[in-house]
Design a protein around this motif. Structure first.
Motif, mmCIF file in Angstrom:
data_model
loop_
_atom_site.group_PDB
_atom_site.id
_atom_site.type_symbol
_atom_site.label_atom_id
_atom_site.label_comp_id
_atom_site.label_asym_id
_atom_site.label_seq_id
_atom_site.Cartn_x
_atom_site.Cartn_y
_atom_site.Cartn_z
ATOM 1 N N SER A 185 9.858 30.082 -20.814
ATOM 2 C CA SER A 185 9.697 31.528 -20.620
ATOM 3 C C SER A 185 11.042 32.231 -20.793
ATOM 4 O O SER A 185 11.102 33.366 -21.259
ATOM 5 C CB SER A 185 9.066 31.850 -19.262
ATOM 6 N N THR A 186 12.141 31.529 -20.457
ATOM 7 C CA THR A 186 13.473 32.127 -20.625
ATOM 8 C C THR A 186 13.794 32.359 -22.105
ATOM 9 O O THR A 186 14.240 33.440 -22.492
ATOM 10 C CB THR A 186 14.556 31.221 -19.996
ATOM 11 N N GLU A 187 13.565 31.339 -22.917
ATOM 12 C CA GLU A 187 13.816 31.480 -24.368
ATOM 13 C C GLU A 187 12.961 32.589 -24.964
ATOM 14 O O GLU A 187 13.432 33.450 -25.712
ATOM 15 C CB GLU A 187 13.429 30.183 -25.101
ATOM 16 N N LEU A 188 11.683 32.563 -24.602
ATOM 17 C CA LEU A 188 10.758 33.554 -25.143
ATOM 18 C C LEU A 188 11.166 34.957 -24.699
ATOM 19 O O LEU A 188 11.077 35.918 -25.467
ATOM 20 C CB LEU A 188 9.318 33.238 -24.688
ATOM 21 N N SER A 189 11.667 35.058 -23.472
ATOM 22 C CA SER A 189 12.072 36.364 -22.951
ATOM 23 C C SER A 189 13.273 36.909 -23.720
ATOM 24 O O SER A 189 13.341 38.093 -24.019
ATOM 25 C CB SER A 189 12.372 36.285 -21.454
ATOM 26 N N LYS A 190 14.221 36.006 -24.058
ATOM 27 C CA LYS A 190 15.384 36.459 -24.843
ATOM 28 C C LYS A 190 14.952 36.951 -26.210
ATOM 29 O O LYS A 190 15.397 37.994 -26.691
ATOM 30 C CB LYS A 190 16.391 35.314 -25.006
ATOM 31 N N LEU A 191 14.082 36.177 -26.824
ATOM 32 C CA LEU A 191 13.600 36.498 -28.165
ATOM 33 C C LEU A 191 12.899 37.850 -28.184
ATOM 34 O O LEU A 191 13.103 38.675 -29.075
ATOM 35 C CB LEU A 191 12.608 35.399 -28.579
ATOM 36 N N MET A 192 12.085 38.090 -27.159
ATOM 37 C CA MET A 192 11.244 39.290 -27.161
ATOM 38 C C MET A 192 11.884 40.476 -26.450
ATOM 39 O O MET A 192 11.343 41.586 -26.484
ATOM 40 C CB MET A 192 9.881 38.979 -26.533
ATOM 41 N N GLY A 193 13.024 40.200 -25.780
ATOM 42 C CA GLY A 193 13.700 41.299 -25.105
ATOM 43 C C GLY A 193 12.953 41.822 -23.877
ATOM 44 O O GLY A 193 12.992 43.014 -23.583
ATOM 45 N N VAL A 194 12.248 40.926 -23.181
ATOM 46 C CA VAL A 194 11.628 41.290 -21.899
ATOM 47 C C VAL A 194 12.050 40.238 -20.868
ATOM 48 O O VAL A 194 12.639 39.230 -21.227
ATOM 49 C CB VAL A 194 10.080 41.348 -21.986
ATOM 50 N N THR A 195 11.759 40.452 -19.600
ATOM 51 C CA THR A 195 12.192 39.475 -18.595
ATOM 52 C C THR A 195 11.264 38.254 -18.596
ATOM 53 O O THR A 195 10.083 38.349 -18.930
ATOM 54 C CB THR A 195 12.177 40.080 -17.175
#
Lengths: 219, 219
Positions: A39-49
């Protein structure tokens, strides 16, 4: 039956609106042969927490595993399913003007498992011709065609003044209306699903940002 | 200067995203010769709470008066100003394919005080022709044209693979990019304002609703 009904009411509109974005990013990850993502990687990619990602996906039963993250293909599959890409929906475009033709020529429908099967117009010069392999029929044949061919979605690109009447007609023969006519159709006034899209709202947001950015500089 | 900066940071993204919708409804009210409207009336019309309306408009200094409501023309004028419709922005369309032409033929720009002045493409057959009175130039001339003609906005409708390179070029000659290419441009990677638009996200939301509505019926 009860379970699905409960699930539906739990999911907020805001989460539903974010699902297509997850779908796009996961489609990209699959292309890059990425097998799993935290979820951390995906959050960075998508610009959400990361916490928003976990919360959002939890609404649908949460497909991640602690310490492993999300299986990209599995998550993509689940979200595709939620978004109905495997339902084989059939769409028609009502209004074969510039916008209708732009939509008919795009790969947007195919990519999401939707068959765009025909266009409809009132222009005698267009009726009987075809565009990108899709026939253009008279709008007079619209209702009958939709009923006979099990059309699910009508894409409405007619002029503003014709939108309401056309939406009323379409309410008798499709399941959902995607409204590009430059007017807001009140979903409560129609017995089918109505999704209004206002492209220009996004242009206005851009203008707001430009103005704000530059009014600072100039003062 | 300080005041503007402070004002800017106070306004949340969510409020900014709602402004174009206020703008649309107020434009309609003006056409109906409506002189004033209470937050309660406006809330019913727009399907949001009156308290949200008051909160939103307060962010911009609140233009209403207790017991009177909002002066429609004044509020419309203030929101227009915030959205930069009186700035005389100039736009070009990059990519004269079906989507580029659909945008070029729409009245969307004019209605919002934006002049759409030219289209650009790589197709030799199109270069030198015009569409709806707008010239189509070679993409090779894009940067020079934008600088010489003070273009503010570039509407990007090129294929996905060309989007990043084109956005980098445009970053040197316009203030904002409205991105229709089917890929997300990360605004942080460009020194200008970038607004991504994903039309298909709205189609997916419609499909989600159709699927949910009908899965209940069928079980």
């Amino acid at each position: 039956m009860r379970r699905i009904k409960e699930k539906k009411t739990e999911v907020s509109n805001a989460v539903v609106k974010r699902l297509p974005r997850y779908y796009r990013y996961l489609t990209e990850l699959i292309k890059q042969n990425k097998l799993r993502i935290s979820s951390t990687e995906l959050s960075k990619l998508m610009g959400v927490t990361a916490s928003q990602i976990r919360q959002d996906l939890n609404c649908f039963g949460g497909f991640g595993q602690q310490g492993y993250g999300y299986n990209v293909t599995y998550l993509h599959g689940k979200i595709s399913e939620l978004l109905g890409t495997d339902e084989g929906y059939r769409a028609v475009i009502v209004g074969a003007g510039n916008l209708g033709r732009a939509l008919a020529s795009s790969r947007m429908f195919d990519k999401r498992g939707i068959s765009c099967v025909a266009l409809f117009d009132t222009d005698e010069k267009l009726i009987g011709t075809s565009f990108y392999g899709k026939p253009i029929y008279s709008i007079k044949a619209l209702k009958e065609y939709c009923l006979e061919n099990n059309v699910d979605i009508a894409v409405l690109t007619v002029p503003k003044d014709a939108a309401f009447e056309m939406a009323s007609l379409l309410s008798q023969c499709v399941k959902g209306i995607w409204n590009f006519a430059n007017t807001e159709l009140n979903p409560e006034e129609f017995p089918v699903i109505v999704e209004n899209i206002h492209i220009a709202d996004s242009l206005m947001t851009l203008c707001y940002e430009i103005r704000n950015e530059h009014s600072e500089e100039e003062i």
